[in-house]
Design a protein around this motif. Structure first.
Motif, mmCIF file in Angstrom:
data_model
loop_
_atom_site.group_PDB
_atom_site.id
_atom_site.type_symbol
_atom_site.label_atom_id
_atom_site.label_comp_id
_atom_site.label_asym_id
_atom_site.label_seq_id
_atom_site.Cartn_x
_atom_site.Cartn_y
_atom_site.Cartn_z
ATOM 1 N N MET A 287 28.827 32.790 30.931
ATOM 2 C CA MET A 287 30.223 33.158 30.748
ATOM 3 C C MET A 287 30.644 34.060 31.906
ATOM 4 S SD MET A 287 31.929 34.690 27.382
ATOM 5 C CE MET A 287 33.099 35.973 27.430
ATOM 6 N N GLN A 288 31.793 33.782 32.452
ATOM 7 C CA GLN A 288 32.317 34.572 33.563
ATOM 8 C C GLN A 288 33.675 35.133 33.176
ATOM 9 O OE1 GLN A 288 32.317 32.642 37.380
ATOM 10 N NE2 GLN A 288 33.889 33.965 38.180
ATOM 11 N N LEU A 289 33.898 36.361 33.545
ATOM 12 C CA LEU A 289 35.169 37.036 33.291
ATOM 13 C C LEU A 289 36.003 37.009 34.564
ATOM 14 C CD1 LEU A 289 36.920 38.914 31.462
ATOM 15 C CD2 LEU A 289 35.697 40.823 32.512
ATOM 16 N N SER A 290 37.280 36.684 34.425
ATOM 17 C CA SER A 290 38.212 36.720 35.552
ATOM 18 C C SER A 290 39.129 37.919 35.394
ATOM 19 C CB SER A 290 39.058 35.447 35.596
ATOM 20 O OG SER A 290 38.258 34.316 35.799
ATOM 21 N N ILE A 291 39.221 38.720 36.430
ATOM 22 C CA ILE A 291 40.121 39.872 36.445
ATOM 23 C C ILE A 291 41.207 39.569 37.466
ATOM 24 C CG2 ILE A 291 40.360 42.330 36.937
ATOM 25 C CD1 ILE A 291 37.371 42.596 36.173
ATOM 26 N N ILE A 292 42.452 39.574 37.011
ATOM 27 C CA ILE A 292 43.581 39.251 37.876
ATOM 28 C C ILE A 292 44.361 40.532 38.157
ATOM 29 C CG2 ILE A 292 45.689 37.886 38.104
ATOM 30 C CD1 ILE A 292 44.330 35.956 36.014
ATOM 31 N N ILE A 293 44.566 40.818 39.431
ATOM 32 C CA ILE A 293 45.250 42.038 39.832
ATOM 33 C C ILE A 293 46.476 41.670 40.671
ATOM 34 C CG2 ILE A 293 45.058 44.250 41.032
ATOM 35 C CD1 ILE A 293 41.969 43.955 40.689
ATOM 36 N N PRO A 294 47.680 41.866 40.126
ATOM 37 C CA PRO A 294 48.875 41.642 40.941
ATOM 38 C C PRO A 294 49.087 42.844 41.861
ATOM 39 C CG PRO A 294 49.519 42.366 38.760
ATOM 40 C CD PRO A 294 48.015 42.262 38.765
ATOM 41 N N THR A 295 49.417 42.582 43.121
ATOM 42 C CA THR A 295 49.579 43.683 44.073
ATOM 43 C C THR A 295 50.825 43.520 44.923
ATOM 44 O OG1 THR A 295 48.239 42.557 45.747
ATOM 45 C CG2 THR A 295 47.090 44.098 44.304
ATOM 46 N N TYR A 296 51.226 44.643 45.487
ATOM 47 C CA TYR A 296 52.270 44.684 46.508
ATOM 48 C C TYR A 296 52.091 45.986 47.281
ATOM 49 C CZ TYR A 296 56.659 44.575 48.993
ATOM 50 O OH TYR A 296 57.604 44.565 49.994
ATOM 51 N N ASN A 297 51.708 45.884 48.538
ATOM 52 C CA ASN A 297 51.476 47.049 49.407
ATOM 53 C C ASN A 297 50.522 48.063 48.769
ATOM 54 O OD1 ASN A 297 53.038 46.014 51.478
ATOM 55 N ND2 ASN A 297 54.888 47.049 50.804
ATOM 56 N N GLU A 298 49.327 47.605 48.451
ATOM 57 C CA GLU A 298 48.307 48.458 47.840
ATOM 58 C C GLU A 298 47.095 48.659 48.737
ATOM 59 O OE1 GLU A 298 48.227 50.296 45.148
ATOM 60 O OE2 GLU A 298 50.218 49.701 44.461
ATOM 61 N N GLU B 35 34.817 37.454 38.430
ATOM 62 C CA GLU B 35 35.567 37.131 39.632
ATOM 63 C C GLU B 35 36.815 38.001 39.605
ATOM 64 O OE1 GLU B 35 37.099 33.130 39.986
ATOM 65 O OE2 GLU B 35 38.001 33.201 38.007
ATOM 66 N N ILE B 36 37.139 38.551 40.740
ATOM 67 C CA ILE B 36 38.331 39.376 40.859
ATOM 68 C C ILE B 36 39.315 38.621 41.745
ATOM 69 C CG2 ILE B 36 39.287 41.564 41.652
ATOM 70 C CD1 ILE B 36 36.482 42.770 41.104
ATOM 71 N N ILE B 37 40.488 38.383 41.189
ATOM 72 C CA ILE B 37 41.514 37.640 41.901
ATOM 73 C C ILE B 37 42.684 38.592 42.165
ATOM 74 C CG2 ILE B 37 43.057 35.657 41.852
ATOM 75 C CD1 ILE B 37 41.135 34.408 39.775
ATOM 76 N N VAL B 38 42.939 38.856 43.419
ATOM 77 C CA VAL B 38 44.072 39.690 43.819
ATOM 78 C C VAL B 38 45.198 38.743 44.219
ATOM 79 C CG1 VAL B 38 44.916 41.362 45.506
ATOM 80 C CG2 VAL B 38 42.631 41.630 44.526
ATOM 81 N N ILE B 39 46.304 38.840 43.505
ATOM 82 C CA ILE B 39 47.465 37.992 43.762
ATOM 83 C C ILE B 39 48.558 38.878 44.336
ATOM 84 C CG2 ILE B 39 49.160 36.439 42.761
ATOM 85 C CD1 ILE B 39 46.342 35.347 42.646
ATOM 86 N N ASP B 40 48.850 38.672 45.591
ATOM 87 C CA ASP B 40 49.775 39.552 46.290
ATOM 88 C C ASP B 40 51.201 39.012 46.279
ATOM 89 O OD1 ASP B 40 49.846 42.010 48.045
ATOM 90 O OD2 ASP B 40 50.847 40.534 49.320
ATOM 91 N N ASN C 115 50.585 34.749 36.313
ATOM 92 C CA ASN C 115 50.466 33.336 35.947
ATOM 93 C C ASN C 115 49.791 32.526 37.049
ATOM 94 O OD1 ASN C 115 51.640 33.665 33.424
ATOM 95 N ND2 ASN C 115 53.694 33.229 34.173
ATOM 96 N N TYR C 116 50.147 32.805 38.289
ATOM 97 C CA TYR C 116 49.522 32.108 39.404
ATOM 98 C C TYR C 116 48.030 32.445 39.456
ATOM 99 C CZ TYR C 116 48.781 30.192 44.050
ATOM 100 O OH TYR C 116 48.314 29.461 45.124
ATOM 101 N N GLY C 117 47.702 33.693 39.272
ATOM 102 C CA GLY C 117 46.291 34.104 39.248
ATOM 103 C C GLY C 117 45.527 33.409 38.136
ATOM 104 N N ALA C 118 46.138 33.297 36.961
ATOM 105 C CA ALA C 118 45.483 32.628 35.841
ATOM 106 C C ALA C 118 45.228 31.153 36.158
ATOM 107 C CB ALA C 118 46.333 32.764 34.583
ATOM 108 N N SER C 119 46.132 30.541 36.915
ATOM 109 C CA SER C 119 45.939 29.128 37.264
ATOM 110 C C SER C 119 44.758 28.934 38.223
ATOM 111 C CB SER C 119 47.221 28.546 37.871
ATOM 112 O OG SER C 119 47.404 28.967 39.208
ATOM 113 N N LEU C 120 44.378 29.977 38.940
ATOM 114 C CA LEU C 120 43.251 29.913 39.873
ATOM 115 C C LEU C 120 41.930 30.346 39.255
ATOM 116 C CD1 LEU C 120 44.947 31.553 42.998
ATOM 117 C CD2 LEU C 120 44.717 29.111 42.495
ATOM 118 N N ALA C 121 42.000 31.032 38.128
ATOM 119 C CA ALA C 121 40.816 31.633 37.511
ATOM 120 C C ALA C 121 39.832 30.573 37.015
ATOM 121 C CB ALA C 121 41.244 32.542 36.367
#
Length: 77
Positions: free
Chosen positions: A1-12, A32-37, A68-74
């Protein structure tokens, strides 16, 4: 089992590498850590990637669209 962590960012750029590193070191479980900028003008994506995250630009700005975009990639369950 793998956990996906989605982090929305803007100038971070100042904080993202520390957060990604902390999350990766805080668990022995596979994650997996997904940064969605949202179109940052700083080095957020590059720093997130170097720290070990999957870092991509969202086609739309805004927290919900980015999440939502991050979830589609997870790949996590």
């Amino acid at each position: 089992m793998q956990l996906s962590i989605i982090i929305p960012t803007y100038n971070e750029a100042e904080n993202i590498a520390t957060l990604v590193t902390y999350l990766l070191q805080s668990t022995t479980e596979p994650i997996e850590i997904i940064v969605i900028d949202g179109g940052s003008t700083d080095d957020t994506l590059n720093l997130a990637n170097k720290a070990g995250a999957i870092a991509v630009t969202s086609p739309q700005q805004g927290r919900a669209a980015q999440m939502n975009y991050g979830a589609s990639l997870a790949k996590g369950s």
